[in-house]
Write a protein that holds these residues in place. Sequence first.
Motif, PDB file in Angstrom:
ATOM      1  N   UNK A   1       0.854  -1.197   0.000  1.00 23.70           N
ATOM      2  CA  UNK A   1       0.000   0.000   0.000  1.00 23.70           C
ATOM      3  C   UNK A   1       0.885   1.240   0.000  1.00 23.70           C
ATOM      4  N   UNK A   2       0.525   2.205  -0.821  1.00 24.84           N
ATOM      5  CA  UNK A   2       1.274   3.462  -0.877  1.00 24.84           C
ATOM      6  C   UNK A   2       0.476   4.580  -0.240  1.00 24.84           C
ATOM      7  N   UNK A   3       1.193   5.511   0.392  1.00 24.35           N
ATOM      8  CA  UNK A   3       0.603   6.648   1.079  1.00 24.35           C
ATOM      9  C   UNK A   3       1.245   7.923   0.543  1.00 24.35           C
ATOM     10  N   UNK A   4       0.460   8.949   0.343  1.00 25.71           N
ATOM     11  CA  UNK A   4       1.011  10.287   0.135  1.00 25.71           C
ATOM     12  C   UNK A   4       0.909  10.968   1.491  1.00 25.71           C
ATOM     13  N   UNK A   5       2.029  11.365   2.039  1.00 26.45           N
ATOM     14  CA  UNK A   5       2.089  12.023   3.333  1.00 26.45           C
ATOM     15  C   UNK A   5       2.897  13.300   3.154  1.00 26.45           C
ATOM     16  N   UNK A   6       2.225  14.449   3.274  1.00 30.20           N
ATOM     17  CA  UNK A   6       2.926  15.704   3.005  1.00 30.20           C
ATOM     18  C   UNK A   6       3.452  15.691   1.586  1.00 30.20           C
ATOM     19  N   UNK A   7       4.740  15.964   1.442  1.00 28.74           N
ATOM     20  CA  UNK A   7       5.373  15.976   0.115  1.00 28.74           C
ATOM     21  C   UNK A   7       5.851  14.590  -0.307  1.00 28.74           C
ATOM     22  N   UNK A   8       5.733  13.599   0.556  1.00 28.33           N
ATOM     23  CA  UNK A   8       6.371  12.307   0.332  1.00 28.33           C
ATOM     24  C   UNK A   8       5.397  11.228  -0.140  1.00 28.33           C
TER      25      UNK A   8
ATOM     26  N   UNK B   1      10.624   4.896   1.830  1.00 26.15           N
ATOM     27  CA  UNK B   1      10.358   6.194   1.217  1.00 26.15           C
ATOM     28  C   UNK B   1      10.565   6.074  -0.296  1.00 26.15           C
ATOM     29  N   UNK B   2       9.466   6.201  -1.052  1.00 27.06           N
ATOM     30  CA  UNK B   2       9.548   6.155  -2.518  1.00 27.06           C
ATOM     31  C   UNK B   2       9.844   7.529  -3.101  1.00 27.06           C
ATOM     32  N   UNK B   3       9.331   8.570  -2.428  1.00 26.08           N
ATOM     33  CA  UNK B   3       9.579   9.950  -2.850  1.00 26.08           C
ATOM     34  C   UNK B   3       9.837  10.765  -1.603  1.00 26.08           C
ATOM     35  N   UNK B   4      10.960  11.437  -1.561  1.00 26.60           N
ATOM     36  CA  UNK B   4      11.335  12.222  -0.393  1.00 26.60           C
ATOM     37  C   UNK B   4      10.639  13.564  -0.333  1.00 26.60           C
ATOM     38  N   UNK B   5      10.848  14.261   0.778  1.00 24.26           N
ATOM     39  CA  UNK B   5      10.289  15.595   0.982  1.00 24.26           C
ATOM     40  C   UNK B   5       9.981  15.816   2.445  1.00 24.26           C
ATOM     41  N   UNK B   6       9.292  16.898   2.726  1.00 19.46           N
ATOM     42  CA  UNK B   6       8.953  17.273   4.104  1.00 19.46           C
ATOM     43  C   UNK B   6       7.634  16.629   4.534  1.00 19.46           C
ATOM     44  N   UNK B   7       7.590  16.218   5.814  1.00 25.01           N
ATOM     45  CA  UNK B   7       6.369  15.765   6.470  1.00 25.01           C
ATOM     46  C   UNK B   7       6.260  16.560   7.761  1.00 25.01           C
ATOM     47  N   UNK B   8       5.070  17.101   8.009  1.00 27.44           N
ATOM     48  CA  UNK B   8       4.880  17.883   9.232  1.00 27.44           C
ATOM     49  C   UNK B   8       3.558  17.527   9.894  1.00 27.44           C
TER      50      UNK B   8
ATOM     51  N   UNK C   1      -4.265   7.532   0.910  1.00 28.13           N
ATOM     52  CA  UNK C   1      -3.927   6.199   0.418  1.00 28.13           C
ATOM     53  C   UNK C   1      -3.982   6.211  -1.093  1.00 28.13           C
ATOM     54  N   UNK C   2      -2.930   5.714  -1.725  1.00 27.84           N
ATOM     55  CA  UNK C   2      -2.858   5.687  -3.185  1.00 27.84           C
ATOM     56  C   UNK C   2      -3.075   4.271  -3.693  1.00 27.84           C
ATOM     57  N   UNK C   3      -3.903   4.134  -4.725  1.00 33.78           N
ATOM     58  CA  UNK C   3      -4.101   2.821  -5.339  1.00 33.78           C
ATOM     59  C   UNK C   3      -2.930   2.524  -6.254  1.00 33.78           C
ATOM     60  N   UNK C   4      -2.560   3.510  -7.026  1.00 36.60           N
ATOM     61  CA  UNK C   4      -1.377   3.440  -7.879  1.00 36.60           C
ATOM     62  C   UNK C   4      -0.989   4.880  -8.190  1.00 36.60           C
ATOM     63  N   UNK C   5      -0.193   5.099  -9.188  1.00 35.19           N
ATOM     64  CA  UNK C   5       0.276   6.447  -9.499  1.00 35.19           C
ATOM     65  C   UNK C   5      -0.869   7.441  -9.758  1.00 35.19           C
ATOM     66  N   UNK C   6      -1.993   6.974 -10.298  1.00 33.73           N
ATOM     67  CA  UNK C   6      -3.028   7.884 -10.753  1.00 33.73           C
ATOM     68  C   UNK C   6      -4.357   7.813 -10.004  1.00 33.73           C
TER      69      UNK C   6
END
Length: 151
Positions: free
Chosen positions: A85-92, A127-134, A141-146
């Motif tokens: 399962x993929x998550x978008x959290x902040x910029x990551x 971490x698949x994509x780095x960045x800030x989390x606050x 929750x992401x199903x896939x890229x789109x």
Amino acid sequence: MCKVIAVCTSEKKGTAKQMVDEANLIEEFGIEGDAHAGKWHRQVSLLGLEKIDEFNAKGGGVNFGDFGENLVISGIELTKLPIGQRFKVGETILELTQIGKQCHDKCEIFYRVGQCIMPTNGVFTRVLKGGKVKVGDEVILLENENKTLSL
């Protein structure tokens, strides 16, 4: 809505983590300056707010970071999610790699808290994509890229 309630880091493994306002996550490495960062599958740990609240309701008296978790998340039962399962959290973007873990034998957390809920309630991500989390960032929750899963 799922969101980040606390961001926590530590310089040493097996210890409680300290709350910070935000953290920089490095792709395929983890949280900058955190003891658990590295080239492995448990770069960032997550624990549900509801599990901490349940523990405290039974007289636990713990603070965020006391179980060694990096991110405290509200609004989702993390252990019910599938590996991958993929998550978008902040910029990551994080990917779930492990549910639960075998606990350290009588680490600092054991002596401070008496038991640890990470082995049964914590999840681990890379971490698949780095960045800030606050604190306050939305967790999607992401199903896939789109596509995005509904909560």
